[in-house]
Design an enzyme around this catalytic site. Structure first.
Site, PDB file in Angstrom:
ATOM      1  N   ARG A  93       0.851  -1.200   0.000  1.00  0.00           N
ATOM      2  CA  ARG A  93       0.000   0.000   0.000  1.00  0.00           C
ATOM      3  C   ARG A  93       0.888   1.252   0.000  1.00  0.00           C
ATOM      4  O   ARG A  93       0.611   2.223  -0.694  1.00  0.00           O
ATOM      5  CB  ARG A  93      -0.918   0.000   1.229  1.00  0.00           C
ATOM      6  CG  ARG A  93      -1.758   1.274   1.341  1.00  0.00           C
ATOM      7  CD  ARG A  93      -2.728   1.250   2.501  1.00  0.00           C
ATOM      8  NE  ARG A  93      -3.519   2.477   2.534  1.00  0.00           N
ATOM      9  CZ  ARG A  93      -4.530   2.682   3.368  1.00  0.00           C
ATOM     10  NH1 ARG A  93      -4.893   1.752   4.231  1.00  0.00           N
ATOM     11  NH2 ARG A  93      -5.206   3.819   3.347  1.00  0.00           N
ATOM     12  N   ASN A 147     -10.467  -4.467  -1.103  1.00  0.00           N
ATOM     13  CA  ASN A 147     -10.306  -3.406  -2.092  1.00  0.00           C
ATOM     14  C   ASN A 147      -9.310  -3.787  -3.178  1.00  0.00           C
ATOM     15  O   ASN A 147      -8.603  -4.787  -3.026  1.00  0.00           O
ATOM     16  CB  ASN A 147      -9.830  -2.135  -1.375  1.00  0.00           C
ATOM     17  CG  ASN A 147     -11.001  -1.263  -0.977  1.00  0.00           C
ATOM     18  OD1 ASN A 147     -11.961  -1.114  -1.733  1.00  0.00           O
ATOM     19  ND2 ASN A 147     -10.931  -0.704   0.222  1.00  0.00           N
ATOM     20  N   CYS A 169     -19.163  -1.710   0.162  1.00  0.00           N
ATOM     21  CA  CYS A 169     -18.213  -0.692   0.638  1.00  0.00           C
ATOM     22  C   CYS A 169     -18.826   0.034   1.822  1.00  0.00           C
ATOM     23  O   CYS A 169     -20.027   0.272   1.862  1.00  0.00           O
ATOM     24  CB  CYS A 169     -17.958   0.314  -0.479  1.00  0.00           C
ATOM     25  SG  CYS A 169     -17.056   1.779   0.035  1.00  0.00           S
ATOM     26  N   ASP A 170     -17.980   0.414   2.782  1.00  0.00           N
ATOM     27  CA  ASP A 170     -18.523   1.084   3.963  1.00  0.00           C
ATOM     28  C   ASP A 170     -18.525   2.610   3.871  1.00  0.00           C
ATOM     29  O   ASP A 170     -18.993   3.274   4.781  1.00  0.00           O
ATOM     30  CB  ASP A 170     -17.755   0.647   5.215  1.00  0.00           C
ATOM     31  CG  ASP A 170     -16.328   1.196   5.230  1.00  0.00           C
ATOM     32  OD1 ASP A 170     -15.889   1.779   4.224  1.00  0.00           O
ATOM     33  OD2 ASP A 170     -15.664   1.034   6.261  1.00  0.00           O
ATOM     34  N   HIS A 200     -16.634   4.072  -4.796  1.00  0.00           N
ATOM     35  CA  HIS A 200     -15.790   5.243  -4.501  1.00  0.00           C
ATOM     36  C   HIS A 200     -15.952   6.313  -5.586  1.00  0.00           C
ATOM     37  O   HIS A 200     -14.995   7.035  -5.897  1.00  0.00           O
ATOM     38  CB  HIS A 200     -14.299   4.836  -4.339  1.00  0.00           C
ATOM     39  CG  HIS A 200     -14.038   4.050  -3.086  1.00  0.00           C
ATOM     40  ND1 HIS A 200     -12.780   3.683  -2.682  1.00  0.00           N
ATOM     41  CD2 HIS A 200     -14.880   3.581  -2.117  1.00  0.00           C
ATOM     42  CE1 HIS A 200     -12.850   3.004  -1.532  1.00  0.00           C
ATOM     43  NE2 HIS A 200     -14.111   2.929  -1.181  1.00  0.00           N
ATOM     44  N   TYR A 265     -14.663  10.182  -2.055  1.00  0.00           N
ATOM     45  CA  TYR A 265     -13.540   9.800  -2.918  1.00  0.00           C
ATOM     46  C   TYR A 265     -13.480  10.592  -4.216  1.00  0.00           C
ATOM     47  O   TYR A 265     -12.446  10.585  -4.892  1.00  0.00           O
ATOM     48  CB  TYR A 265     -13.593   8.297  -3.217  1.00  0.00           C
ATOM     49  CG  TYR A 265     -13.019   7.469  -2.094  1.00  0.00           C
ATOM     50  CD1 TYR A 265     -11.653   7.238  -2.001  1.00  0.00           C
ATOM     51  CD2 TYR A 265     -13.829   6.938  -1.098  1.00  0.00           C
ATOM     52  CE1 TYR A 265     -11.112   6.498  -0.963  1.00  0.00           C
ATOM     53  CE2 TYR A 265     -13.299   6.191  -0.062  1.00  0.00           C
ATOM     54  CZ  TYR A 265     -11.934   5.971  -0.002  1.00  0.00           C
ATOM     55  OH  TYR A 265     -11.400   5.243   1.027  1.00  0.00           O
TER      56      TYR A 265
END
Ligand code: NAD
Ligand code: G6P
Ligand code: MN
Length: 442
Positions: A93, A147, A169-170, A200, A265
């Site tokens: 990441r 993800n 998705c939260d 997103h 997002y």
């Protein structure tokens, strides 16, 4: 009510203890006979599992607990697979976030080149989980929040078309929790929403209360001044100051289309240069999470395991993750709950690609989700979504074919990347950094 058996795939996730606590808190709504943890990193999973075993023994000793790295043991005799894996873990990441920033491009976990890089790692990992589920528990459902959900969902649609997987998705849930605070109401469940977009990458078009009263004007008033920022006295997931900045930035995203309320997002696509300017290329969100959530969760887990008690523990129930119980309940007990899910469009957005994976409200029952049609969408959103969905589909094709050409096209097409030259340089560096995590690229 039938008692359920679940496997948490990505047992070593920082979110696992909060989810276990949340499951234990909801046993009256969703009774459980067995919880299994599955991960491919034994040591990481052990740290979390050894603590969760103590938690389960204290709160619900009747539940059978299993931790394993063996797919057969993990995926046999389960009704649900709750999947939250991170292929490459935080180390990768960090790369996804830092490499683009070298080129003054957005460095983000799920958006822009970082999201594509993560997608190229995640697709194989999630397909593998589906195959284990289909082999060892063919009647089970996978609730996937690994993800980048948009790319993963497109890959599963295309490459495992009959899989019993629900992608969720939260972010909309967290935003709706903020809306409820802004409105001075009690629960997200008191809202009825219309929403459309990609994961997103979406917009609310209508928000009413249960009596049908329009709540959009009050929300718009607040958002036009403060975004989704509210005075915080909260704990939980989205509380770090970088998240507070994100909620404030919604003000600028909202200004572009005052008819709708945007997902947070979208800032990465509408104002990429602002995000680059704010970022510290030597210390990104991955560093914040490693120094924050990961240290805290793993530290607490070690304490619980050493003391064999949760007394004095600061691990918290992930209350906001109760949507996972709502979704599992909807499937298990045919509740007909209305939830935002990532599903194949098939006309839900009338003037948009039927094969796109879109995020829309669905009625969920034991046969899966039934999308609620959202009608036609305006030119602004349609244009943005067509570009973005093409990026996501090209990434999946690039993964399938090992095609540099398609990945280069995907990167060039993203609103976050200025031109083909930068896209190419970035791609070469990402290929290098991802090594074996990606397919061989021709
Ligand atoms: P984490 O790194 O703490 O945990 C992920 C775990 O997955 C690790 O223990 C790792 O060993 C394991 N793993 C990696 N590859 C695997 C594989 N192929 N098979 C089995 N296990 C594997 O990560 P985290 O921050 O806790 O997040 C976990 C995931 O949940 C991420 O994908 C994150 O993006 C996602 N997430 C999604 C949402 C959403 O809204 N959809 C919300 C929060 C987190
Ligand atoms: C939101 C998104 C998730 C994402 C997470 C990142 O919840 O919906 O998809 O994984 O934020 O949070 P983090 O704290 O890891 O940066
Ligand atoms: Mn998400």
């Amino acid at each position: 009510m039938k008692k359920q058996s679940i496997v948490i795939a990505g047992g070593g996730s920082t979110f696992t203890p909060g989810i276990v606590l949340m499951l234990l808190e909801n046993l009256d709504r969703f009774p459980i006979r067995q919880i299994k943890f599955y991960d491919n990193d034994e040591e990481r999973q052990n740290t979390v599992a050894d603590a969760c075993e103590v938690i389960i023994k204290e709160k619900a000793p009747d539940i059978q607990f299993v931790k394993t790295t063996d797919p057969e043991e993990g995926f046999s005799d389960v009704d649900f697979v709750m999947a939250h894996i991170r292929v490459g873990k935080y180390k990768m990441r960090e790369m996804d976030e830092k490499i683009p920033l070298k080129y003054d491009v957005v460095g983000q976990e799920t958006c822009g080149p970082g999201g594509m890089s993560y997608g190229m790692r995640s697709i194989g990992g999630v397909l593998e989980l589906i195959d284990y589920m289909e082999e060892y528990s063919p009647d089970a459902w996978m609730l996937n929040y690994s993800n980048p959900a948009a790319i993963v969902a497109e890959a599963t649609r295309k490459l495992r078309p009959n899989a019993r997987i629900l992608n969720i998705c939260d972010m909309p849930i967290s935003i709706e929790n903020l809306m409820v605070k802004i409105l001075g109401m009690n629960s997200r469940k008191d809202l009825n929403v219309r929403y459309y977009g990609l994961n997103h990458f979406g917009w609310w078009t209508s928000i009413t209360d249960k009596e049908g009263n329009d709540l959009m004007p009050a929300l718009k008033q607040h958002v036009s001044e403060n975004g989704y920022a509210v005075n915080f006295d909260d704990s939980g997931q989205h509380v770090d100051s970088s998240w507070q900045d994100t909620f404030k930035k919604v003000k600028d995203v909202y200004a572009l289309d005052p008819d709708t309320l945007p997902n947070t997002y979208l800032k990465y696509y509408m104002y990429p240069q602002d995000e680059v300017a704010k970022a510290d290329p030597t210390y990104t969100r991955a560093n914040e999470v490693m120094d924050g959530r990961e240290k805290h969760v793993f530290g607490e887990c070690r304490k619980i395991a050493a003391n064999q008690t949760t007394e004095g523990s600061t691990l918290e129930i992930d209350e906001h993750a109760s949507y996972i119980v709502d979704l599992a309940r909807a499937i298990a007990y045919n509740t007909g709950e209305r939830m935002l899910l990532i599903v194949e469009n098939k006309g839900a957005i009338a003037n948009f690609d039927d094969t796109a994976m879109v995020e829309v409200p669905c009625i969920v029952g034991s046969n899966g989700p039934e999308p609620i049609t959202q009608g036609e969408i305006p030119r602004f959103q349609k244009g943005l979504m067509e570009q973005q969905v093409a990026v996501e589909k090209l990434v999946v094709e690039a993964w399938e074919e090992g095609s540099r050409q398609k990945l280069w096209q995907a990167l060039t097409l993203s609103r976050t990347v200025p031109n083909g030259r930068v896209a190419e340089e970035l791609m070469e560096e990402l290929i290098e950094a991802n090594g074996e995590f990606w397919p061989v690229m021709n």
